[in-house]
Write an enzyme that holds these catalytic residues in place. Sequence first.
Site, PDB file in Angstrom:
ATOM      1  CE  LYS A 268      -3.234   2.613   2.962  1.00  0.00           C
ATOM      2  NZ  LYS A 268      -4.106   2.613   4.154  1.00  0.00           N
ATOM      3  CG  ASP A 273      -5.334   7.981   4.532  1.00  0.00           C
ATOM      4  OD1 ASP A 273      -6.261   8.645   4.026  1.00  0.00           O
ATOM      5  OD2 ASP A 273      -5.527   6.997   5.285  1.00  0.00           O
ATOM      6  CE  LYS A 280      -6.209   8.885   8.040  1.00  0.00           C
ATOM      7  NZ  LYS A 280      -6.843   7.817   8.842  1.00  0.00           N
ATOM      8  CG  ASP A 291      -1.827   5.202   4.872  1.00  0.00           C
ATOM      9  OD1 ASP A 291      -1.661   4.140   5.501  1.00  0.00           O
ATOM     10  OD2 ASP A 291      -2.909   5.553   4.376  1.00  0.00           O
ATOM     11  CG  ASP A 350      -9.595   7.752   6.877  1.00  0.00           C
ATOM     12  OD1 ASP A 350      -8.559   7.642   6.184  1.00  0.00           O
ATOM     13  OD2 ASP A 350      -9.585   7.989   8.097  1.00  0.00           O
ATOM     14  CD  GLU A 352      -6.707   5.330   2.587  1.00  0.00           C
ATOM     15  OE1 GLU A 352      -7.635   5.465   3.406  1.00  0.00           O
ATOM     16  OE2 GLU A 352      -5.564   5.010   2.915  1.00  0.00           O
ATOM     17  NE  ARG A 354     -11.010  -1.020   4.030  1.00  0.00           N
ATOM     18  CZ  ARG A 354     -11.547  -1.199   5.228  1.00  0.00           C
ATOM     19  NH1 ARG A 354     -12.712  -1.812   5.344  1.00  0.00           N
ATOM     20  NH2 ARG A 354     -10.929  -0.797   6.316  1.00  0.00           N
TER      21      ARG A 354
HETATM   22  N1  BES Z   1      -4.070   4.482   6.893  1.00  0.00           N
HETATM   23  C1  BES Z   1      -5.201   4.302   7.739  1.00  0.00           C
HETATM   24  C2  BES Z   1      -4.947   3.303   8.857  1.00  0.00           C
HETATM   25  C3  BES Z   1      -4.073   3.794   9.967  1.00  0.00           C
HETATM   26  C4  BES Z   1      -4.583   4.654  10.915  1.00  0.00           C
HETATM   27  C5  BES Z   1      -2.797   3.338  10.082  1.00  0.00           C
HETATM   28  C6  BES Z   1      -3.773   5.078  11.952  1.00  0.00           C
HETATM   29  C7  BES Z   1      -2.001   3.745  11.119  1.00  0.00           C
HETATM   30  C8  BES Z   1      -2.487   4.639  12.059  1.00  0.00           C
HETATM   31  C9  BES Z   1      -6.368   3.787   6.911  1.00  0.00           C
HETATM   32  O1  BES Z   1      -6.445   4.255   5.621  1.00  0.00           O
HETATM   33  C10 BES Z   1      -7.583   4.228   7.608  1.00  0.00           C
HETATM   34  O2  BES Z   1      -7.821   5.411   7.671  1.00  0.00           O
HETATM   35  N2  BES Z   1      -8.325   3.290   8.146  1.00  0.00           N
HETATM   36  C11 BES Z   1      -9.512   3.579   8.852  1.00  0.00           C
HETATM   37  C12 BES Z   1     -10.522   2.579   8.409  1.00  0.00           C
HETATM   38  C13 BES Z   1     -11.904   2.906   8.850  1.00  0.00           C
HETATM   39  C14 BES Z   1     -12.406   4.161   8.202  1.00  0.00           C
HETATM   40  C15 BES Z   1     -12.764   1.710   8.499  1.00  0.00           C
HETATM   41  C16 BES Z   1      -9.210   3.432  10.339  1.00  0.00           C
HETATM   42  O3  BES Z   1      -8.445   2.532  10.722  1.00  0.00           O
HETATM   43  O4  BES Z   1      -9.721   4.233  11.113  1.00  0.00           O
HETATM   44 ZN    ZN Z   2      -4.708   4.793   4.737  1.00  0.00          ZN
HETATM   45 MN    MN Z   3      -7.467   6.098   5.505  1.00  0.00          MN
END
Ligand code: BES
Ligand code: ZN
Ligand code: MN
Length: 503
Positions: A268, A273, A280, A291, A350, A352, A354
């Site tokens: 990824k 992000d 966020k 990310d 967010d 994204e 996947r």
């Molecule tokens: N890149 C983030 C995941 C992440 C968050 C990694 C904090 C490390 C630290 C990912 O794209 C994301 O935002 N995931 C969301 C998913 C949710 C919206 C289902 C998350 O984990 O909050």
């Molecule tokens: Zn992300």
């Molecule tokens: Mn995200």
Amino acid sequence: MEFSVKSGSPEKQRSACIVVGVYEPRRLSPIGEQLDRISDGYISNLLRRGDLEGKPGQMLLLHGVPNVLSERVLLVGCGKERELDDKQYKQIISKTISTLNDTGSMEAVCFLTEQHVKGRDTYWKVRQAVETTQDSLYVFDQLKSKKSEARRPLRKIVFNVPTRRELTIGEQAIEHGLAISHGQKICKDVANMPPNICNPAYLGEQAKELEANFDKINVNLVGEKEMEELGMHSYLAVGRGSANESIMSVIHYNGAAEGKAPIVLIGKGLTFDSGGISIKPGEAMDEMKYDMGGAAGVLGAMRTLAEMNLPINVIGILAGCENMPSSNAYRPGDILTTMSGQTVEVLNTDAEGRLVLCDALTYVEAFDPEVVIDVATLTGACIIALGHHTSGLLANHNPLAHELLKASEQSGDKAWQLPLWDEYQEQLESPFADFTNLGGRAAGTITAACFLSRFAKKYHWAHLDVAGTAWRSGKNKGATGRPVAMLSQYLLNHADVGQDSEA
Ligand code: BES
Ligand code: ZN
Ligand code: MN
């Protein structure tokens, strides 16, 4: 840093420093005893007077020890005999290195590699010592206007092995350890690079640089126009709000016959992000430059692989993209048609990662892979589940999961398997599309993997969630170089040239 191995006794070493272990309570290691004998009890005298207890990580630097040819002797606490474990061993090595670096010894002969470490052999101890040394000397100061250089930095380390018979093993350990550290270094450099420099095109340039340095590597870059033609509408949707073009870098390493099915690694590569329209919160948002840690890990593993010149075929994909809010960004409610033809209702922009990975997973079907492993900073939920020590592992094929867990155990790059049971798939149901990109609060790491699994039906696939392990937050912020060691170990095992680390 220059590394070598030697097998010899401590009194014969003429070096700026020799490093020997002391056990708790105040007991010399066999090597220490040899030194003590020629120095007429100088060292045991110090211990008796209570200068060093032997607790793990304690250091005592001695100058001018009688009859010893080396200028200095560094005594290093190793805890109770036969109780030293992986974690303590690495801590001890890393502390030794910073001490040597601060004390002006430009070279050293280190006997700590002869110390007993639970369940580990000489190969492991030497390789870890190399990796730990390189890791603890790493700094990212490319963008500082003034760089801080150690006055007389450590330049050369000789690791001692118990018998001459183990010299070849030791040399191989150094070679592998160096290749892995070089992979970890580019992983860290690229991941630490700020998002105004490190964008998807920058990831492509890094891939091209590998191509320029290694004969067996060929790279091609897939830009937005080609993604359009391929029908990668999900990947494209994520990048649509960004002024930086989405670019997927495809790195081919050809180490075996052309027809041999490749191992595919997909990283990824969200170079930033922001969350997109589902933006966020501001706190620590800068960390979302990391990310792309999965892509950096894949790039690092490809570099290690090329340096080790393994006889296998591997394809590394850096799925570069930037997730930004904008008037033409994708939005919650949008329904996307993925390259696989399956449709996805976006409930949160967010989630994204996947959406980018799913099209990359379909893209690699054309390579007829032996296995596909994706690496992603995919879910905050993974940090809640496993913290910062352990990567999450999910797979649609148990033997593959076990091979990865074995590689993780051997390399000390921790991972733990989570279940991918069918029950969790229900959380992705959508009234309007084939499924959604959001599984709700419960089991977020598993439902994210469930989403990916729907695009990985045609091959054996594993997913590593490195959200908690790819970088450190807080005042010691920085990329860790994980999971380069685990991936490299997996490739080594696959090429059948790795040392079995179980002693
Ligand atoms: N890149 C983030 C995941 C992440 C968050 C990694 C904090 C490390 C630290 C990912 O794209 C994301 O935002 N995931 C969301 C998913 C949710 C919206 C289902 C998350 O984990 O909050
Ligand atoms: Zn992300
Ligand atoms: Mn995200």
